[in-house]
Design a protein around this motif. Sequence first.
Motif, short mmCIF file in Angstrom:
data_model
loop_
_atom_site.label_atom_id
_atom_site.label_comp_id
_atom_site.label_asym_id
_atom_site.label_seq_id
_atom_site.Cartn_x
_atom_site.Cartn_y
_atom_site.Cartn_z
N THR A 69 0.83 -1.21 0.00
CA THR A 69 0.00 0.00 0.00
C THR A 69 0.86 1.26 0.00
OG1 THR A 69 -1.69 -1.19 1.23
CG2 THR A 69 -1.90 1.20 1.17
N ASP A 70 0.62 2.09 -0.98
CA ASP A 70 1.32 3.35 -1.12
C ASP A 70 0.40 4.46 -0.59
OD1 ASP A 70 2.75 5.50 -1.88
OD2 ASP A 70 2.65 5.14 -4.05
N THR A 71 0.97 5.44 0.11
CA THR A 71 0.15 6.52 0.67
C THR A 71 -0.66 7.23 -0.42
OG1 THR A 71 2.02 6.85 2.15
CG2 THR A 71 0.26 8.48 2.28
N LYS A 72 -0.07 7.36 -1.59
CA LYS A 72 -0.74 8.06 -2.69
C LYS A 72 -1.98 7.29 -3.18
CE LYS A 72 3.56 10.09 -4.35
NZ LYS A 72 4.64 9.96 -5.34
N LYS A 73 -1.97 6.01 -2.96
CA LYS A 73 -3.07 5.17 -3.48
C LYS A 73 -4.16 4.90 -2.43
CE LYS A 73 -0.46 2.76 -7.06
NZ LYS A 73 0.10 1.47 -7.47
N ILE A 74 -3.98 5.42 -1.23
CA ILE A 74 -4.94 5.07 -0.16
C ILE A 74 -6.35 5.58 -0.47
CG2 ILE A 74 -5.54 5.61 2.25
CD1 ILE A 74 -2.69 5.04 3.00
N VAL A 75 -6.45 6.76 -1.05
CA VAL A 75 -7.78 7.30 -1.39
C VAL A 75 -8.45 6.41 -2.44
CG1 VAL A 75 -9.03 9.28 -2.34
CG2 VAL A 75 -7.14 9.65 -0.77
N ARG A 76 -7.64 5.93 -3.38
CA ARG A 76 -8.14 5.02 -4.41
C ARG A 76 -8.66 3.72 -3.76
NH1 ARG A 76 -3.80 3.87 -8.97
NH2 ARG A 76 -3.66 6.13 -8.83
N VAL A 77 -7.91 3.22 -2.80
CA VAL A 77 -8.32 1.99 -2.08
C VAL A 77 -9.64 2.25 -1.34
CG1 VAL A 77 -7.68 0.34 -0.27
CG2 VAL A 77 -5.93 1.24 -1.78
N ALA A 78 -9.72 3.41 -0.67
CA ALA A 78 -10.93 3.76 0.08
C ALA A 78 -12.13 3.90 -0.86
CB ALA A 78 -10.71 5.06 0.85
N LEU A 84 -7.00 8.98 8.12
CA LEU A 84 -6.23 8.77 9.35
C LEU A 84 -4.87 8.13 9.02
CD1 LEU A 84 -6.47 8.95 12.52
CD2 LEU A 84 -7.11 6.55 12.43
N ILE A 85 -4.92 7.13 8.13
CA ILE A 85 -3.67 6.45 7.73
C ILE A 85 -2.75 7.44 7.01
CG2 ILE A 85 -2.70 4.64 6.24
CD1 ILE A 85 -5.35 3.06 6.79
N ILE A 86 -3.32 8.24 6.11
CA ILE A 86 -2.51 9.23 5.36
C ILE A 86 -1.86 10.22 6.34
CG2 ILE A 86 -2.64 11.17 3.73
CD1 ILE A 86 -4.86 9.58 2.28
N THR A 87 -2.65 10.72 7.29
CA THR A 87 -2.15 11.70 8.26
C THR A 87 -1.02 11.10 9.09
OG1 THR A 87 -4.41 12.51 8.41
CG2 THR A 87 -2.89 13.33 10.05
N VAL A 88 -1.22 9.89 9.58
CA VAL A 88 -0.20 9.22 10.40
C VAL A 88 1.07 8.99 9.60
CG1 VAL A 88 0.35 7.07 11.61
CG2 VAL A 88 -1.86 8.17 11.98
N LYS A 89 0.92 8.55 8.35
CA LYS A 89 2.10 8.25 7.52
C LYS A 89 2.87 9.52 7.18
CE LYS A 89 1.54 3.74 5.56
NZ LYS A 89 1.82 2.91 4.41
N ARG A 90 2.18 10.64 6.98
CA ARG A 90 2.84 11.89 6.62
C ARG A 90 3.62 12.48 7.78
NH1 ARG A 90 -1.30 14.94 2.47
NH2 ARG A 90 -0.77 13.66 0.67
N ARG A 91 3.19 12.18 9.00
CA ARG A 91 3.91 12.69 10.18
C ARG A 91 5.15 11.85 10.41
NH1 ARG A 91 -0.79 14.20 14.64
NH2 ARG A 91 -1.62 15.98 13.52
#
Lengths: 199, 156
Positions: free
Chosen positions: A31-40, B149-156
Amino acid sequence: MHISEGVLSGEVLISCWAGTCAGLALGLKKTDTKKIVRVAFLSSVFFLASLVNIRIGASSTHLSFLAPMGLILGPVVFPAVFTALLLQGVLFHFGGVLVLGANTFTMAFSALMTYIIFGRAIRESKKIFQAMTFAFIAGAFAVILSASLVGALLGLTDKNFLTAVKILLAAHVPLALIEGAVTSFLISWLKKNSPEFLC
Amino acid sequence: MKKFLIGLITFSLIIFFETRGLAHGVGYRQSNLKSIALEFFYSTGEKMSYREAKVFSPQDAKFAVQSGRTDEQGRFAFIPDSPGEWRVIVRDEEGHQCEAKINLSKEFFSDKATSDSQNNNQQKNFPEGLELFIRALLGVSLIFNAAFLIITVKRR
């Protein structure tokens, strides 16, 4: 295609949970942070799809979008399906907590296999018609594989389920054709407008 | 000839008594026993027509005392014979399962019992209408909140 709580044997449930945990570990790793919205987004589509029923003769079924999920998310499909099924279980009483592993495995594994078999062919297709043909087969394949896995799990639990399995497979043929058509048009749109979405 | 006749008579007698032995009589009578009638349906409102149904008595939770199928309208009826919790499980070929739990008191088996007490036992397994919409919205909201939440945690 949800298997209800209390239907499968303990051995089958444990095996499926093992497969699901492995899939989740692989999916979370990829899982890539950039793709998380796509996953959601795709997880939400999958979550809502079960509420929209399509009438087929005297019966009815619902879309699953397994092939598009597999082709767009790749291995990350496991966390997406798991989340959607968990919420379906909690909010709509579809499936159950113990059987969540089996339901996740049958659906996510089918989507992952669809990605492994058809992903590259669709991505590298130069002609739209060729990509649409592959996508149609992929859409139908995902449904049939998923239904077959459900049938196999029921058959492994109790041989008496075999008649039900035959009916289950026959009932999913129309859905396979519908999913094939939906996947085909969705992939043609993605190929034209946003090819980077294909995993 | 004599032996043939004796043999024929013996054979005829055996066939006669054997046929009488096999022929069970059947009959019917209308029953006034109280029954429990249930309707099974999917969350979409669709009837669970012609689905496998099993009835479990309060005394035995493992082995069904009755099995059959729902009718076209998703209805199934059985006749309980003792107070306690009766369970009716209806499942389809796709693995969907609905379990109805009916608690019957001793009053149910007395003559004064009314049908109202049966109606109170209805189990509602699936949300409908506005509740369904709210739950669907809640589900989507939870998915996106978890993602952010996951994005926020990962960016920090």
